[in-house]
Write a protein that holds these residues in place. Structure first.
Motif, PDB file in Angstrom:
ATOM      1  N   PRO A  11      65.334   3.242 -27.533  1.00  0.00           N
ATOM      2  CA  PRO A  11      65.713   3.309 -26.095  1.00  0.00           C
ATOM      3  C   PRO A  11      64.761   2.540 -25.379  1.00  0.00           C
ATOM      4  CG  PRO A  11      64.957   5.631 -26.754  1.00  0.00           C
ATOM      5  CD  PRO A  11      64.960   4.667 -28.092  1.00  0.00           C
ATOM      6  N   ASP A  12      63.618   2.372 -25.472  1.00  0.00           N
ATOM      7  CA  ASP A  12      62.528   1.811 -24.668  1.00  0.00           C
ATOM      8  C   ASP A  12      62.303   0.339 -25.067  1.00  0.00           C
ATOM      9  OD1 ASP A  12      62.153   3.846 -23.026  1.00  0.00           O
ATOM     10  OD2 ASP A  12      60.818   4.817 -24.455  1.00  0.00           O
ATOM     11  N   GLY A  13      62.950  -0.048 -26.261  1.00  0.00           N
ATOM     12  CA  GLY A  13      63.007  -1.596 -26.844  1.00  0.00           C
ATOM     13  C   GLY A  13      63.269  -2.536 -25.879  1.00  0.00           C
ATOM     14  N   PRO A  14      62.998  -3.907 -26.169  1.00  0.00           N
ATOM     15  CA  PRO A  14      63.322  -5.104 -25.383  1.00  0.00           C
ATOM     16  C   PRO A  14      64.907  -5.235 -25.517  1.00  0.00           C
ATOM     17  CG  PRO A  14      62.383  -5.849 -27.425  1.00  0.00           C
ATOM     18  CD  PRO A  14      62.171  -4.229 -27.334  1.00  0.00           C
ATOM     19  N   HIS A  15      65.709  -5.673 -24.339  1.00  0.00           N
ATOM     20  CA  HIS A  15      66.793  -6.205 -24.269  1.00  0.00           C
ATOM     21  C   HIS A  15      67.064  -7.318 -24.588  1.00  0.00           C
ATOM     22  CE1 HIS A  15      67.731  -2.392 -21.994  1.00  0.00           C
ATOM     23  NE2 HIS A  15      66.629  -2.596 -21.195  1.00  0.00           N
ATOM     24  N   SER A  54      62.375 -10.307 -30.840  1.00  0.00           N
ATOM     25  CA  SER A  54      61.467  -9.225 -31.624  1.00  0.00           C
ATOM     26  C   SER A  54      61.641  -7.588 -31.096  1.00  0.00           C
ATOM     27  CB  SER A  54      60.234  -9.679 -31.706  1.00  0.00           C
ATOM     28  OG  SER A  54      59.254  -8.790 -32.365  1.00  0.00           O
ATOM     29  N   LEU A  55      62.095  -6.927 -32.288  1.00  0.00           N
ATOM     30  CA  LEU A  55      61.734  -5.489 -31.651  1.00  0.00           C
ATOM     31  C   LEU A  55      60.493  -4.898 -32.283  1.00  0.00           C
ATOM     32  CD1 LEU A  55      65.595  -4.586 -32.658  1.00  0.00           C
ATOM     33  CD2 LEU A  55      64.688  -4.558 -30.287  1.00  0.00           C
ATOM     34  N   PRO A  56      59.983  -3.922 -31.777  1.00  0.00           N
ATOM     35  CA  PRO A  56      58.946  -3.132 -32.572  1.00  0.00           C
ATOM     36  C   PRO A  56      59.369  -2.590 -33.806  1.00  0.00           C
ATOM     37  CG  PRO A  56      59.347  -2.477 -30.047  1.00  0.00           C
ATOM     38  CD  PRO A  56      60.638  -3.181 -30.354  1.00  0.00           C
ATOM     39  N   LEU A 109      70.760  -4.272 -38.784  1.00  0.00           N
ATOM     40  CA  LEU A 109      71.054  -5.443 -39.368  1.00  0.00           C
ATOM     41  C   LEU A 109      71.863  -6.347 -38.441  1.00  0.00           C
ATOM     42  CD1 LEU A 109      73.735  -5.520 -42.184  1.00  0.00           C
ATOM     43  CD2 LEU A 109      73.162  -3.447 -40.914  1.00  0.00           C
ATOM     44  N   GLY A 110      71.600  -7.753 -38.851  1.00  0.00           N
ATOM     45  CA  GLY A 110      72.386  -8.861 -38.346  1.00  0.00           C
ATOM     46  C   GLY A 110      71.884  -8.732 -36.635  1.00  0.00           C
ATOM     47  N   ASP A 111      72.767  -9.065 -35.948  1.00  0.00           N
ATOM     48  CA  ASP A 111      72.434  -9.175 -34.519  1.00  0.00           C
ATOM     49  C   ASP A 111      72.016  -8.031 -33.866  1.00  0.00           C
ATOM     50  OD1 ASP A 111      73.344 -12.041 -34.512  1.00  0.00           O
ATOM     51  OD2 ASP A 111      75.136 -11.477 -33.293  1.00  0.00           O
ATOM     52  N   ALA A 112      72.325  -6.821 -34.197  1.00  0.00           N
ATOM     53  CA  ALA A 112      71.847  -5.641 -33.788  1.00  0.00           C
ATOM     54  C   ALA A 112      69.966  -5.721 -33.864  1.00  0.00           C
ATOM     55  CB  ALA A 112      72.290  -4.483 -34.479  1.00  0.00           C
ATOM     56  N   ALA A 113      69.540  -6.335 -34.842  1.00  0.00           N
ATOM     57  CA  ALA A 113      68.134  -6.356 -35.190  1.00  0.00           C
ATOM     58  C   ALA A 113      67.603  -7.613 -34.705  1.00  0.00           C
ATOM     59  CB  ALA A 113      67.931  -6.317 -36.651  1.00  0.00           C
ATOM     60  N   ARG A 151      61.607  -9.393 -41.913  1.00  0.00           N
ATOM     61  CA  ARG A 151      61.214  -9.822 -40.434  1.00  0.00           C
ATOM     62  C   ARG A 151      60.666 -11.141 -40.160  1.00  0.00           C
ATOM     63  NH1 ARG A 151      59.798  -7.147 -35.294  1.00  0.00           N
ATOM     64  NH2 ARG A 151      60.078  -5.183 -36.214  1.00  0.00           N
ATOM     65  N   ASP A 152      59.760 -11.576 -40.983  1.00  0.00           N
ATOM     66  CA  ASP A 152      58.925 -12.789 -40.744  1.00  0.00           C
ATOM     67  C   ASP A 152      60.194 -14.103 -40.865  1.00  0.00           C
ATOM     68  OD1 ASP A 152      56.707 -11.719 -40.317  1.00  0.00           O
ATOM     69  OD2 ASP A 152      55.834 -12.441 -42.368  1.00  0.00           O
TER      70      ASP A 152
END
Length: 407
Positions: A169-173, A280-282, A292-296, A339-340
């Motif tokens: 919930p506090d991750g980047p938009h 990039s998400l934490p 996965l995909g665009d959600a990530a 991730r990379d």
């Protein structure tokens, strides 16, 4: 048998379900809309790496049968029609892995139907409200009041993911790329066709335009327009005809076939959408839930990799859940492996998109064109984009933990 709840029935969800089925899990896909691909008119390109992933889960034949045409080359020109570069070189690949252009709705129907044929359960009209989890499982709650239980929950629900908002919930938009996107299909019999299997990309003076002639006689086209960020309400405040005139004005000094193609299209094609990415998400997982995909990792369309990366994600995620018994550890291994690569491709897509906005400064356009000639020349000569298209997920290889030791 381990039950996997997959939220999202677009592209990544059904592919993940087919891969999980192969891995010995029991996947069920939950999609908010009433059916696959309803009301979607956009098109996209599937690259060799994505096609290879679809082949692994026996979806390739159906997807290729639904494709509009091959797109194995991209020609780049400037606003004067002068060629800046030509990229391609897929002749070394088997024909089934050569890039194709496909309508998004057709792609979603193809992967959904293929997943269903493989015994995957798909439930439509199921919009996720929230989920809760315990040490032994996860419960999804839907807006219609129903629930579902499983051992793992996977968010394949796109750039505006409900799962992501709950997981981080506090991750980047998602970040606005500075571009609006429009596009459509135009019957333009008096316009010279593009070369066979070639998409032409025009770096115009004020905006960017891409098009390819279809065997049906239509021209598939899209445009990226530099603009400050707008809300949906601000976009809706201007009618379609206004947006059409705005777009036509941006291309008034570029090759005349652009405006000829655009004028043959209905005004509704000109209502834009903002183009966003998610660099990039934490973290991509927490506990028993993962993305996965665009959600990530939403990528700009300039990368040409959105659907292909989602298919790669699906294979890696299924392999990790197959080989690592502890669910959170399996999800960590999936993120560690992916991730990379995806963040590098997101960055590449953002870099490509930044060149599309054009400029009112002729000197800036000259520098841009000179730079692009060098970039495309080096890419064609040394194959510097091979790391994107030549990547293959070995589904039979045993998954490796984040610490590097097989489990």
């Amino acid at each position: 048998m381990t039950r996997a709840l997959i939220i999202g029935g677009g592209v990544g969800g059904p592919v993940a379900a087919a891969a999980l089925k192969r891995a010995g899990l029991e996947p069920v896909v939950y999609e908010a809309h009433p059916g696959p691909g309803e009301g979607l008119g956009a098109f996209l390109t599937l690259a060799p790496n994505g096609l290879a992933a679809l082949r692994t889960v026996s979806m390739l034949e159906r997807v290729r049968a639904s494709a509009s045409f091959p797109t194995t080359r991209v020609e780049f020109v400037n606003g004067s029609g002068r060629r800046l570069g030509l990229l391609g070189g897929e002749e070394h690949l088997p024909e089934e892995l050569r890039s194709v252009t496909i309508n998004r709705a057709a792609l979603q129907r193809a992967v959904a139907d293929s997943a269903a044929d493989q015994g995957v359960g798909v439930e439509y009209g199921k919009r996720l409200a929230r989920y809760t989890e315990s040490d032994s499982g996860v419960v999804a709650e839907f807006t219609d009041g129903s629930t579902a239980e499983g051992a793992v929950l996977l968010g394949a629900d796109g750039i505006h993911s409900t799962v992501r908002r709950a997981l981080a919930p506090d991750g980047p938009h998602p970040s606005y790329t500075g571009l609006l996107g429009i596009g459509g299909y135009s019957p333009v019999p008096d316009t010279p066709p593009t070369p066979e299997a070639t998409m032409r990309m025009v770096f115009g003076r004020r905006a960017f335009f891409g098009y390819q002639s279809a065997p049906s006689g239509e021209t598939y086209w899209f445009a990226n327009l530099g603009h400050s960020e707008l809300t949906r309400e601000e976009i809706a405040a201007r009618d379609d005809a206004e947006w059409q005139e705005h777009a036509l004005g941006l291309f008034r000094d570029d090759p005349p076939e652009i405006t000829r193609i655009m004028r043959e299209c209905a005004p509704s094609a000109f209502r834009p959408l903002g183009i966003y990415d998610l660099a990039s998400l934490p973290h991509w997982y927490r506990g028993r839930a993962a993305l996965l995909g665009d959600a990530a990792h939403a990528v700009s369309p300039a990368s040409g990799q959105g659907a292909s990366l989602a298919a790669e994600d699906a294979l890696v995620l299924a392999r990790c859940l197959r080989d690592i018994n502890d669910v959170p550890e399996a999800l960590a291994a999936y993120e560690w492996e992916r991730r990379d690569r995806v963040e590098r491709i997101v960055a590449e897509g953002r870099k490509r998109g930044a060149r599309k906005a054009g400029s009112a400064n002729p000197a800036a356009l000259l520098v841009r064109d000179m730079t692009l000639r060098v970039v495309f020349g080096l890419t064609a000569r040394f194959g510097s984009q091979g790391w994107i298209h030549d990547h293959r997920v070995d589904f039979e290889a045993r998954a490796t933990s984040p610490e590097g030791s097989p489990r």
